[in-house]
Design an enzyme around this catalytic site. Structure first.
Site, short mmCIF file in Angstrom:
data_model
loop_
_atom_site.label_atom_id
_atom_site.label_comp_id
_atom_site.label_asym_id
_atom_site.label_seq_id
_atom_site.Cartn_x
_atom_site.Cartn_y
_atom_site.Cartn_z
CB ALA A 66 -25.00 1.17 -18.84
N GLY A 109 -24.98 4.55 -14.85
CA GLY A 109 -25.82 3.36 -14.30
C GLY A 109 -25.46 3.23 -12.91
CD GLU A 112 -29.29 5.96 -14.82
OE1 GLU A 112 -28.54 4.93 -15.26
OE2 GLU A 112 -30.01 6.58 -15.31
CD GLU A 132 -25.46 8.62 -17.72
OE1 GLU A 132 -25.24 9.54 -17.11
OE2 GLU A 132 -26.00 7.57 -17.34
N1 CAA Z 1 -18.44 0.23 -19.33
C1 CAA Z 1 -17.16 -0.66 -19.72
N2 CAA Z 1 -15.90 -0.41 -19.47
C2 CAA Z 1 -15.63 0.37 -18.43
C3 CAA Z 1 -16.69 1.34 -18.08
C4 CAA Z 1 -17.86 1.13 -18.41
N3 CAA Z 1 -19.00 2.13 -18.01
N4 CAA Z 1 -16.09 1.99 -16.93
C5 CAA Z 1 -14.71 1.62 -16.70
N5 CAA Z 1 -14.68 0.54 -17.86
C6 CAA Z 1 -13.36 -0.15 -18.02
C7 CAA Z 1 -12.31 0.65 -18.58
O1 CAA Z 1 -12.54 0.51 -20.03
C8 CAA Z 1 -11.05 -0.05 -18.28
O2 CAA Z 1 -10.81 -1.28 -18.87
P1 CAA Z 1 -9.49 -1.68 -19.60
O3 CAA Z 1 -8.47 -1.75 -18.55
O4 CAA Z 1 -9.95 -2.95 -20.25
O5 CAA Z 1 -9.16 -0.46 -20.50
C9 CAA Z 1 -11.44 -0.18 -16.76
O6 CAA Z 1 -12.73 -0.30 -16.64
C10 CAA Z 1 -10.78 0.55 -15.78
O7 CAA Z 1 -11.02 2.08 -16.23
P2 CAA Z 1 -10.31 3.21 -16.44
O8 CAA Z 1 -8.91 2.87 -16.98
O9 CAA Z 1 -10.98 4.01 -17.05
O10 CAA Z 1 -10.02 3.76 -14.96
P3 CAA Z 1 -9.84 4.98 -14.55
O11 CAA Z 1 -9.63 5.01 -13.07
O12 CAA Z 1 -8.72 5.78 -15.44
O13 CAA Z 1 -11.19 5.93 -14.79
C11 CAA Z 1 -13.51 6.19 -14.55
C12 CAA Z 1 -12.32 5.76 -13.89
C13 CAA Z 1 -13.33 7.89 -14.51
C14 CAA Z 1 -14.91 5.72 -13.78
C15 CAA Z 1 -13.57 6.08 -16.10
O14 CAA Z 1 -13.56 4.63 -16.15
C16 CAA Z 1 -14.86 6.20 -16.49
O15 CAA Z 1 -15.11 7.47 -17.27
N6 CAA Z 1 -15.80 5.40 -16.92
C17 CAA Z 1 -16.98 5.54 -17.64
C18 CAA Z 1 -18.05 6.06 -16.71
C19 CAA Z 1 -19.27 6.61 -17.72
O16 CAA Z 1 -19.30 7.11 -18.69
N7 CAA Z 1 -20.39 5.74 -17.05
C20 CAA Z 1 -21.73 5.86 -17.88
C21 CAA Z 1 -21.86 4.80 -18.75
S1 CAA Z 1 -23.49 4.94 -19.75
C22 CAA Z 1 -24.72 4.55 -18.79
O17 CAA Z 1 -24.52 4.18 -17.67
C23 CAA Z 1 -26.22 4.57 -19.39
C24 CAA Z 1 -27.22 4.57 -18.42
O18 CAA Z 1 -28.09 5.39 -17.91
C25 CAA Z 1 -27.87 3.17 -17.88
#
Ligand code: CAA
Length: 258
Positions: A66, A109, A112, A132
């Site tokens: 998400a 998400g 999911e 998460e």
């Molecule tokens: N939401 C918003 N933006 C996101 C994102 C997310 N879930 N995941 C990645 N991005 C964005 C980053 O902010 C970044 O944007 P900028 O270039 O503007 O900074 C871009 O995507 C690239 O990401 P990274 O620079 O972080 O890429 P990476 O290769 O270094 O890392 C990753 C990849 C490990 C997937 C890392 O991006 C990450 O940990 N993302 C978040 C994963 C996460 O926590 N997901 C759960 C979300 S909550 C949820 O989903 C709730 C639910 O159950 C419904």
């Protein structure tokens, strides 16, 4: 300049391929993207020419969850009134079968969403997970339930409590992934599987999906009742008559979805 679509849709034969299209943020699932996805899936359900769907995030990523930026400062009441996550259940309610092509991260998400699909094809380099916990929340779109059913309670508990990732080969070994492919073969393999399903009688496919889903979502008694109702119902379809007559006449059946 026309606004960029967040979900791209194309059709080849009876297979529709939907591609999440926010690659710059690893397909973070914003409310607007989810709305487009729900609309695209509803259009597939309504279109008789579509018999199976491939859902992918493109060749490098499935979805990194998400959109954290869209909810970071939200209050519980805002989260509740937007009903953002509840709306996702409409994805799981799609009647036609969905094959996920997971070519990279399927996190939060994104994991999911993959688990709302019916068959999962993954690139060997893909990663699954529910991270998460690392940002102070828990899965909210079915992760605690579907991952537990897919992997068993102990593996799911470890992944959800640590936020660790599960590699595609491990996910395959534990039954979360149907097929592993080299990265470049992931989407074509998902499309091949989808076209195999699309050759089958469409109404039987949809009623089979409903019955198999019931095994995970209801009691044995209710699931058996759904199976039997759907079994009997199919005797009212032209495709059942065609399928059985073609078998007896030793020819290939021509299914019309009627
Ligand atoms: N939401 C918003 N933006 C996101 C994102 C997310 N879930 N995941 C990645 N991005 C964005 C980053 O902010 C970044 O944007 P900028 O270039 O503007 O900074 C871009 O995507 C690239 O990401 P990274 O620079 O972080 O890429 P990476 O290769 O270094 O890392 C990753 C990849 C490990 C997937 C890392 O991006 C990450 O940990 N993302 C978040 C994963 C996460 O926590 N997901 C759960 C979300 S909550 C949820 O989903 C709730 C639910 O159950 C419904």
């Amino acid at each position: 300049m026309p606004e960029e679509r967040l979900v791209l849709s194309e059709r080849a034969g009876h297979v529709a391929t939907l591609t999440l299209n926010r690659p710059q943020v690893l397909n973070a699932l914003s409310p607007a993207l989810i709305d487009e996805l729900i609309a695209a899936l509803a259009a597939c359900d309504a279109d008789d020419e579509v018999r199976a769907i491939v859902l992918t995030g493109g060749p490098r990523v499935f979805a990194a969850g998400a959109d954290i930026k869209a909810m970071a400062e939200a209050s519980p009441v805002e989260m509740l009134t937007r009903r953002n996550i509840e709306r996702w259940s409409r994805i799981a309610a799609t009647r036609k079968p969905i094959v996920a092509a997971v070519c990279g991260y399927a996190l939060g998400g994104g994991c999911e969403l993959a688990m709302m699909c019916d068959v999962i094809v993954a690139a060997e380099t893909a990663q699954f997970g529910q991270p998460e916990i690392n940002i102070g929340i828990i899965p909210g779109a079915g992760g605690t339930q579907r991952l537990t059913r897919a992997l068993g309670p102990y593996r799911a508990m470890e992944l959800i409590l640590t936020g660790a990732m599960l590699s595609a080969p491990e996910a395959h070994q534990h039954g979360l992934v149907n097929r592993l492919t080299p990265p470049e073969a992931c989407i074509p393999e998902a499309q091949r599987l989808a076209s195999l399903i699309a050759e089958r009688p469409p109404l039987a496919v949809q009623l089979a999906k409903e019955a198999v889903r019931a095994a995970a979502e209801t009691t044995l008694r209710e699931g058996m009742a759904i199976e039997l109702r759907n079994f009997y119902l199919l005797f009212d379809t032209a495709d059942q008559k065609e399928g059985m007559r073609a078998f007896i006449e030793k020819r290939k059946a021509e299914f019309r979805g009627r």
